[in-house]
Structure formats: C-alpha cells, structure tokens
Enzyme design. Structure first.
Site, PDB file in Angstrom:
ATOM      1  N   ALA A 317      -5.602  -6.466 -23.050  1.00 11.88           N
ATOM      2  CA  ALA A 317      -6.277  -6.914 -21.833  1.00 11.88           C
ATOM      3  C   ALA A 317      -5.301  -7.052 -20.679  1.00 11.88           C
ATOM      4  CB  ALA A 317      -6.971  -8.245 -22.095  1.00 11.88           C
ATOM      5  N   ILE A 319      -2.213  -5.682 -20.209  1.00 14.49           N
ATOM      6  CA  ILE A 319      -1.340  -4.585 -19.764  1.00 14.49           C
ATOM      7  C   ILE A 319      -2.071  -3.652 -18.809  1.00 14.49           C
ATOM      8  CG2 ILE A 319      -0.054  -2.556 -20.531  1.00 14.49           C
ATOM      9  CD1 ILE A 319       0.628  -4.142 -23.039  1.00 14.49           C
ATOM     10  N   ASP A 363      11.158  11.792  21.362  1.00 14.31           N
ATOM     11  CA  ASP A 363      11.557  12.522  22.558  1.00 14.31           C
ATOM     12  C   ASP A 363      10.340  12.623  23.466  1.00 14.31           C
ATOM     13  OD1 ASP A 363      10.123  14.279  21.094  1.00 14.31           O
ATOM     14  OD2 ASP A 363      11.718  15.730  20.805  1.00 14.31           O
ATOM     15  N   ASP A 688      13.739  18.309  17.078  1.00 22.40           N
ATOM     16  CA  ASP A 688      13.338  19.707  16.892  1.00 22.40           C
ATOM     17  C   ASP A 688      14.504  20.676  16.748  1.00 22.40           C
ATOM     18  OD1 ASP A 688      14.124  19.503  19.517  1.00 22.40           O
ATOM     19  OD2 ASP A 688      12.111  19.740  20.347  1.00 22.40           O
ATOM     20  N   ASP A 692      19.583  17.853  15.931  1.00 20.60           N
ATOM     21  CA  ASP A 692      18.805  16.649  15.613  1.00 20.60           C
ATOM     22  C   ASP A 692      18.864  16.328  14.123  1.00 20.60           C
ATOM     23  OD1 ASP A 692      17.860  16.086  18.180  1.00 20.60           O
ATOM     24  OD2 ASP A 692      16.255  17.554  17.996  1.00 20.60           O
ATOM     25  N   ASN A 754      -8.070 -10.287 -15.832  1.00 26.11           N
ATOM     26  CA  ASN A 754      -7.280 -10.819 -16.940  1.00 26.11           C
ATOM     27  C   ASN A 754      -7.629 -12.268 -17.275  1.00 26.11           C
ATOM     28  OD1 ASN A 754      -6.043  -8.426 -17.141  1.00 26.11           O
ATOM     29  ND2 ASN A 754      -4.076  -9.059 -16.336  1.00 26.11           N
ATOM     30  N   GLU A 757     -10.749 -12.709 -19.205  1.00 24.78           N
ATOM     31  CA  GLU A 757     -10.603 -12.217 -20.576  1.00 24.78           C
ATOM     32  C   GLU A 757      -9.830 -13.227 -21.426  1.00 24.78           C
ATOM     33  OE1 GLU A 757     -10.039  -7.552 -20.647  1.00 24.78           O
ATOM     34  OE2 GLU A 757      -9.312  -8.371 -18.778  1.00 24.78           O
ATOM     35  N   THR A 787     -14.654  -1.096 -17.180  1.00 22.81           N
ATOM     36  CA  THR A 787     -14.850  -1.659 -15.848  1.00 22.81           C
ATOM     37  C   THR A 787     -13.627  -1.597 -14.964  1.00 22.81           C
ATOM     38  OG1 THR A 787     -14.194  -3.908 -16.285  1.00 22.81           O
ATOM     39  CG2 THR A 787     -16.424  -3.291 -16.922  1.00 22.81           C
TER      40      THR A 787
END
Ligand code: ATP
Length: 975
Positions: A317, A319, A363, A688, A692, A754, A757, A787
């Site tokens: 449950a 993990i 730029d 560009d 650069d 969790n 559960e 689920t």
C-alpha cells in the site's frame, strides 16, 4: 551570414553544371575511405573535384538522386537501441518488483493462492504500465528530435539551395558560413578566413584555420589536415566552400559515433529527487510492515502466515510503485505541449529549470521586435530624407521637404543607397501572387537597405554588374560593422576598387577621417562628428535602429596608406580605416505585438527581464520602455565598453536594479549570466550566434533562435524557439511551472490513500483484534491498482492553473515532497478518507449487526456481514478518492472555477474506479478472490455522499486560503 565571394569562387560559381556529369559516377562506392582522404588532400582543387566527379557548379538533382541510390543517406545510424524485450523485462527485475515476486511466492507457500496471484498481478500490471509510460515518453522525445531537421546550404543545378543534411551526397558543393554545422567530410575548395571548431573530433576548442590549397605535409591526423573539414564540426569564423567526399557512417564522426552512441541522458534533479523519494518511502513502508507484522504476531497473536500477509498489504500500500514513470511521462507530455507553443526543449531536465527561472536575459532584435525592418529616414550632411512605404515591397519614395528625390538627383544620397545595397548579402524574392509578401533571404537589416535603394530608383542587378564584389569582410557582432570590396568598371581618381563599410554609427564615424558634404569630400571635424551622433541619438531615442555607411577608394592613395594590393591581404585592419563617411540609414523594427503581454506576465510571475543587445543604448532603452520591461526613470544603461571596465561587485549592484545592456559583444553575455547566477538567480538566456554558445551553455536554460540562430547556438542551447519570439519563452516557463505543480498534485493524490489504507489496520491492531480487520490485504491491493493509477495520470495532464504565473518562481532547492505536502496527504486528505472508510465499515455493522468475533482475533471470513463491512471500507476509500482527485487538481483556486468536468482523463479514471468496485462486488467469481460482497442501496446512498462532502470541506479551506491571501495582499498594498 556571408558567403565566400572572392574572385575565384565567383568565377567558379558562374560555370554551368557539367552536362556530362551524371551519366556515370566515378566515386568508388566501396573505395577505402582512408585512401580517398589521402589522395584528395594531396590533390589540387581541380584534381580533387575530378576525383569526386564534381564541379564547382554543383551536381544536378538527377545525379544527386543517382548518387544517393549508391551511397545511401547521409545519416549517422543510431547505435544499437536497447532491445524492447530487455526494456520490458527491466520493469520486473528492480528491487520492488523482486520483493513482490517473493511475497507472492510466500503467499502461495502459505496456502493462499488467490493472494499470491493478486500480488503477482500487481507486479505485472505495474511493470506493463511503467513500460507503456516509458515507451510513450521516449516516443514523445523522439518525435521532438524529428522537429529539428538539420539543413545544409549547397550548390545544386548551378544554384544555391538549402537541402536536408541527410540528402548530401559525395560530390556536392557545400557552402559554409559562420555558425554552420558541417554535415559531411569534405575538401575545402574556397576559403575566406574559414575557421572550424573541431572539438567534437579531437577535443581541441581553439578553432583550426582551413584553406583550399593542396596539403602535402605527412604525418598529420585527419583533423590536422588544413584543407579538409569534417562532419560534426562547425564553422566558427569566416566562410568557404567544400566538396563532399564522405558521408554518413564513413565520416570520421561516424566512426566515433558508432563507439559512443549508447550514452544515455543523465537523470534530472527531479528524477533523482523522485528516485530518492521512492527509496525512502520503500524503507519507510518496510519498517511499517515490520511493525505491523510484530504487532499482529505478538499483540493479536495471529499465526505467522496471516501476520505476514497482513504486513505485506501495508508494504504494498505504501510503496508508490508507478511514480517515476508517471513523472517521466508527464515531463515528456509537457515537452510536447511546449513544442506546440513554439518552444522545443531538448532535454526533459530543462523543463524543471524552466519552472524555476527567475531572470530572462533576452536580446532585442527579432526576439522582442519583429525583425521586419523598413528604412524610414536617411541622413546625409546636407539633407534629411523621409521614406514612404512599409515592408520589403519596393514601392514608396524618398522625400525631403515636399520634394521627391531619386538617387541620381543627389550624389551623396546615391552613394549612401549604393553603399547600403552593395555591402550586404540579403536577397529579396518578389511573390508570385501580388497579395503575398516579399520573401527575405538573409539578414532583414540588410534586406531593407536593398528596398531603400530601389525606392531611390537603383536597380540592384545592374549595380552589382557594374561594381562586382571581389571581397567581403563579413559582419561580426564584435566589430559591429562589415565591409565589401568591389571592382570599378570606370576607375574613380585612379582607384580600381572601392570598399563600402556599413555598421553601428559610432564604430564607422570613429574610423572616418573625411565626409561627403554636397557631393564633395571634406575633412571630418569634431563638430561634424557631433552632428552625426546628435542625429543618431535623435532617431535612437524614438526606438529606431541606425546604420552608418562609409566608403574608401582603393587606389594609389590607399596603397600609400598601407593597403596591400592582393585581395587575400584585405583585412578589417587594413581596409576599415581612413573611411569617408556618407550618411545614415534609419530603420524601424516595431516590437512584436504579443511581447508586451508576455512581459507583463513575467512581471506578475516575479521573473525579471534583462535586455542584452548589440544595438545602441538609446534605441534599446526606448524599446525596453515601450514594451514595459522598464518603468520609471531609475534605469541604468550599461554599454559593452562600460561593462568591460566594471568590477563584479559594481555589476551585481547595478543588476539588482533596472538595467539594459547595450552595444554588448556576445562574449560579455557570459559575464552577466554568471553574475546573476552568483546572485542566486535561475537564468534563461537567448542567443543566436557562434559567440553566444558559452553563455547559452552556462545559463540554466540556454534559448536559441530557431529561425535566425546558427547551428552552433542551437546545439549549445537547451531550448529552441521555432518562432524566435520572446512570448514563447514565457509560454514555456508557464508549462514548466505547471508540470512541477502537476507532479506535486499527483504525488499528493497517490500518498493520500495511504492513511485510509493504514488506519483500518491500526484500528484492528490497537483494539487487540476486538474490531475485526476492516480492510483485507486483497482489498488494499485493489485500491493500489484500481484507484491510484488512472486518475493520477489525469492529474499529470492538468493545464496550467490560472494562478501559476501569479506566484514567484519556485526555489530550485525546494524538495518536491516537503512538509506541507506530507501533512496535507496524511493528516488532511488522509484523515478525511480514513473517516469515510471507517464510518462506512461501522455503518454496515450498525445496520446489520456486529459480526461474531472469534476470540483468536480475526472475524469469521465467511460471515456475510463481515464481508459486506470490509467491502464498504474498500468502497469508502475509493469514493473518498473520487473527491480527493478533484481536490488535488487545484491548490487554492476553486475546482468549480476550473470546471469539475473539464479534465476528461480524470473523469475516465473515476468511471473506471466506480465500474471496478461495482464489478468486484457483483461478480461472484471476483467476490471470492477479493473478499467482497454486494452492497445494499443504503450503502450506495452513503457512498454517493462521500465525494461531495470531501470536496465541500476542502473547498471551504481553499476559500479561506484565498481570503487570507487577499487580506495579506491588501495589507501589503496599504503599507
Ligand atoms: P540584438 O543583439 O538585440 O540581436 P543587434 O542585431 O543590434 O541586436 P548585433 O547583431 O550584435 O545586435 O549587431 C550589433 C550592431 O551591429 C547593430 O546594432 C548594428 O548597428 C550593427 N549591425 C547589425 N547587423 C549589421 C550588418 N549586417 N552589417 C553591418 N552592421 C550591422
């Protein structure tokens, strides 16, 4: 970008393709590659061309097709891909999977075959799901690679053409210009200061000079041979032409690539974070399992087998099995969404950095502005002119004080227009349909100069015939100017050649010692210099871009001034001196219409914008103000010159305020980026050009321009803008932020089940077995499988929340799973779910009577009330999850505002959950396996109430949060 234009290449270009070529291919398809290399490098240009059955006019298309049939495509075959079978199996052999295999086996040994099957099923479904997600993610990234095809300029059918690099064949003539990636091994046949960066081949980052002459020297490694260029390297300076000799896997790069292809992308910080998180949670789950096992054995005194199974349920449950692939997939999906918004991200890692970007260094020309230039003023020492017409259509006129002027009417105007036209490489193509626009090839700054000359009545073709170009000193951002040298049909004052220089006004004015005034050349004075700069500043303050034009006759006088006679000795140092200033061409480059909104969005999002441009300070500041990057008067404009003399402390002080960097050399970007990073900022930077590249690499996000950018910049960058538009960077940041918040959302969702559960188990243990176990291990497995997965996937695809750009950038050091998420998952959503589950459980008992509890602890598993009660616990948790998935979709915004039914994937997930539960409870064979029983209508009535209540409670909290934020903002504003 310039092309080689020396006399030889011009003469060569004018030759027609060899008509005999194409009938036979002399390139030996299976020739020993190294022998070919040796013979070609020793050969003269003519011999080399002959050996490759090529000529300077290029191959014909038919011949190229024929050669492709023999030699194949110019592709580096991708190395051995990991076999899909192995990739599939790896999902079943990691630590968690092995644990589950062992657990299932123990269940079988303990005589619980259904449980064993169920545990194995969990493992198999998880593995298949992970494999599917990984496959989709890698498909998405593969598709992205295809969106970035490499192109090469070649001569085919006697014309310059852009072709796909994969279509290069031996014998093709490649045109090489600064910033180009070289796509095949080739012999240089023309070089204009051609320099190549070969670091991909030999690790040497200093550029190597390449020449066209035969190289006889022995004992050189391939990369050291100066007349050869190689695939995978790039042009760092100058330009040239080369004839292709080897392609694809026969190239030097192909040989290396086959050795190194299997390199994998390093995991991103987020993936590492998640990996660590999964491990931590696994350890935590194991500890919980051990505790529960011990309590069950020693407190409730259950036998070993059932204690083990019970503990196993807890471990499974807790993990988060499918977390990592889910995250990888949602990153890949984000990358796909970004590509639809014109931002191609090369690595998944970059998505995260985008999400936490706090400064964008951008730029100006083309990124913030349209790069659609129109010259609208001309300035000479005697007159100022206005131009009519917008765009690249040559319709419009040149006027001054109500009079229309043609170039021939004023010798200075004529020289200005001619110089502007000749000193450039752009080409304009008229549209076939007059409704369409003119097409621009090359630099728009240069294209608009052609148009201004045409408006003055100059015919470009005629002028170029009269003054053919013999040499080019290409434009460099560092020099901020360029020069072309032309032969003169009719010598002027004994000069047989003339040089035209155009560039940034202060750079040109500084080099001029004479000026044209009213058709005469007079000495340049300080007063005249001041007049020129005053005119320049006036235009620049209006956001206009100004270029100056000057010339120099190359005759006896120039020879006395030290200009050598040979073309190869023409350099910027020898030619760009003693210029005669002619005038200014003033152009407008309007801001892109969408940029102002994107800038405003950045401001709201706490992202600062720093403009770093090569343009003039006043022009830059004016545009910055116009689009809202700066407001108020406290703006400091730092020039490249000033920056060079500024220490880091001062730079950082200035960077804390509003600042625009102007007249910057590309190399200086790196310094600004480093300073900002030292200040703790996460920096995105645009670029560009070749120069650069260092800044693009250093930045957290290097952004290259897809249209105007060089191959080198694109290679160095993390992200490429297909429309060169600033607004696309902001869109990518928004997606980057959204994906991070989505990952948090589904983490919250996965973790929140969790507690519900675990709580039933805790109740059972803490009551010492007095309350029979409300949720069996099989049912826990059902929740985990049925689920958790699908709705979580839906959460990963939530569109950016409206408020995502209303928050400051995320702290890059902030952990994904912080205390807030944990508290929310376990103590808020978790408790709500637990309450729903336990109330459901007790409700069944209240309505149907408490089951008989044998003293040993566990209820009689056959007791129908007990089975119905545990089914209710299971259904309670599932229905609470339906409410929670809605709650997880937004952080503070009301889910009703984003639309309860707006995410289809989530709705499908919910439908699946409900159908699964009904199926499990109604279908007799499954009832046996999953310990379920049909529920009564009262039970369903209760279940249907859970989601609305869960959503209502959370909505109340979100409303309170919004109210608190608003009150805080008001208080902040009042202060
Ligand atoms: P940005 O850096 O924002 O893209 P930019 O185009 O002005 O703006 P550079 O390309 O570095 O930056 O150019 C610097 C300067 O050099 C320009 O402002 C202009 O004055 C001059 N210049 C630009 N293009 C040319 C060209 N093709 N020929 C001559 N001079 C040019």
């Amino acid at each position: 970008m310039g092309r080689p234009n020396d006399a030889s290449s011009h003469a060569a270009m004018s030759q027609d393709p060899d008509p005999h070529l194409g009938s036979t291919t002399h390139v030996p398809a299976d020739a020993d590659a190294d022998d070919l290399l040796e013979s070609i490098r020793h050969a003269t240009i003519e011999d080399a061309l002959e050996r490759l059955s090529a000529n300077t006019g290029g191959l014909s298309s038919e011949e190229a097709t024929r050669r492709q049939a023999t030699h194949g495509k110019n592709l580096i075959e991708s190395g051995k891909k990991r076999s899909p079978v192995l990739a599939f199996l790896s999902n079943f052999t990691h630590l968690m999977a092995i644990l589950l295999w062992v657990a299932g086996t123990i269940a079988f040994i303990a005589g619980l075959p259904e449980l064993g099957v169920a545990v194995w099923l969990v493992n198999i479904i998880n593995g298949v799901f992970s494999f599917w997600q990984e496959a989709r993610a890698s498909q998405a990234t593969e598709a992205l690679k295809k969106m970035l095809p490499a192109y090469t300029d070649v001569i085919r059918d006697g014309q310059e053409q852009k072709i796909l690099a994969e279509d290069l064949v031996p014998g093709d003539i490649m045109l090489l210009a600064e910033g180009d990636r070289i796509s095949a091994d080739a012999r240089v046949i023309a070089s204009s200061d051609l320099q190549v960066n070969q670091s991909t081949l030999n690790g040497e980052s200093n550029p190597s000079r390449k020449v066209a002459d035969a190289v006889l020297e022995e004992g050189l490694s391939p990369a050291e041979i100066p007349n050869l260029v190689f695939a995978g390297t790039s042009v760092s300076e100058g330009n040239g032409r080369a004839v292709v000799m080897r392609i694809g896997m026969d190239t030097e790069f192909g040989k290396i690539a086959s050795l190194t292809q299997n390199m994998q992308e390093a995991p991103s910080p987020l993936q590492r974070d998640l990996d660590r998180l999964t491990k931590q949670v696994t350890v935590f789950a194991m500890c919980m399992g051990l505790i529960f096992f011990a309590l069950s054995m020693f407190v409730v005194r259950e036998p070993f087998a059932s204690s083990f199974i019970f503990a196993l349920g807890m471990v499974v449950a807790f993990i988060p099995e499918g977390l990592l692939p889910t995250v990888t997939l949602s990153l890949a999906m984000a990358v796909q969404r970004m590509s639809k918004r014109n931002a191609l991200v090369k690595k998944l890692n970059s998505v995260e950095a985008l999400g936490s970007t706090s400064v964008i260094c951008t730029d100006k020309t083309g990124t913030l502005t349209q790069n659609e230039m129109t010259v609208n003023h001309l300035w000479t020492a005697t007159r100022e002119y206005d131009l009519t017409g917008v765009g690249y259509a040559p319709t419009g006129s040149i006027e001054s004080q109500g009079t229309t002027y043609r170039a021939v009417d004023d010798p200075d105007l004529e020289l200005l227009l001619e110089g502007g036209l000749l000193c450039g490489n752009a080409r304009l193509r008229a549209p076939e349909d007059p409704e369409h626009r003119y097409e621009v090839y090359g630099d728009p700054t240069e294209a608009c100069l052609i148009v201004s000359a045409q408006k003055g009545g100059i015919d470009p073709a005629e002028l170029e015939r009269r003054m053919p170009r013999v040499k080019e000193l290409p434009f460099e951002s560092r020099r901020k100017r360029m020069t072309t040298v032309h032969a003169l049909e009719d010598p002027i004052d004994g000069a047989t050649r003339i040089a035209f220089t155009k560039g940034a006004p202060n750079e040109v004015v500084r080099l001029a010692d004479t000026i044209r005034v009213g058709g005469r050349t007079v000495p340049m004075t300080e007063e005249l210099r001041a007049r020129i700069m005053e005119a320049n500043d006036g235009y620049a303050a209006d956001g206009l871009r100004v270029l100056a034009v000057a010339y120099r006759p190359l005759g006896a006088q120039a020879a006395r001034e030290g200009v050598p006679a040979s073309l190869s000795a023409y350099t910027p140092d020898t030619i760009e001196r003693h210029l005669t200033f002619v005038g200014l061409e003033v152009m407008m480059d309007p801001p892109r219409p969408e940029v102002a909104a994107a800038v405003a969005e950045c401001r709201r999002a706490g992202i600062r914008i720093v403009m770093i441009t090569g343009d003039y300070g006043l022009t830059a500041a004016s545009i910055a103000r116009r689009i809202g990057i700066v407001d108020g008067d406290d703006l400091s404009v730092i020039s490249g010159f000033e920056l060079a003399h500024m220490d880091d402390t001062e730079l950082k002080r200035r960077l804390a305020g509003q600042v625009v960097f102007a007249r910057m050399a590309p190399e200086q970007k790196l310094r600004v980026v480093s300073a900002l990073q030292e200040m703790g900022e996460v920096v995105a930077v645009t670029g560009d050009g070749v120069n650069d590249a260092p800044a693009l690499k250093k930045a957290d996000i290097g952004v290259a321009m897809g249209v105007a950018g060089t191959d080198v910049a694109k290679e160095a960058a993390d992200m490429i803008l297909t429309d060169d538009n600033f607004a696309s960077i902001v869109a990518a940041i928004e997606e980057g932020r959204a994906v991070y918040s989505n990952i948090r959302k589904f983490l919250l969702y996965i973790l929140n089940s969790n507690a519900p559960e675990a709580v039933p188990n805790a109740v059972y243990l803490l009551s010492g077995g007095a309350v029979p176990l409300p949720l069996t291990t099989m049912q826990i497995l059902t929740i985990d499988l049925g689920t958790d997965m699908l709705p979580a996937l839906g959460l990963g695809t939530e569109p950016p929340e409206q408020t995502v750009m209303d928050q400051p950038p995320r702290d890059p050091n902030e952990r994904l799973l912080n205390r807030r998420v944990l508290v929310k998952a376990f103590l808020w959503y978790g408790l709500m779910g637990s309450a729903a589950a336990m109330i459901g459980y007790f409700l069944v008992n209240m309505l149907n009577g408490w089951p008989g509890v044998p003293l040993a602890g566990l209820a009689d598993e056959a007791d129908p009330v007990y089975i119905q009660a545990t089914t209710m616990t299971l259904a309670g948790i599932v229905f609470a999850q339906i409410g929670q998935v809605m709650n997880c979709r937004t952080e503070k915004t009301s889910v009703f505002k984003v639309g309860l039914f707006s995410n289809r994937k989530i709705l499908v997930g919910i439908a699946f959950e409900v159908v699964l539960i009904v199926f499990l409870t109604m279908f007799p064979p499954l009832q046996g396996v999953f310990h379920t029983a049909p529920l009564a209508w009262q039970d369903y009535a209760f279940l249907c109430c859970i989601p609305p209540v869960v959503i209502a409670i959370e909505e109340a909290r979100k409303a309170w949060l919004r109210h608190r934020d608003a009150a805080r903002a008001k208080r902040g504003g009042a202060r």
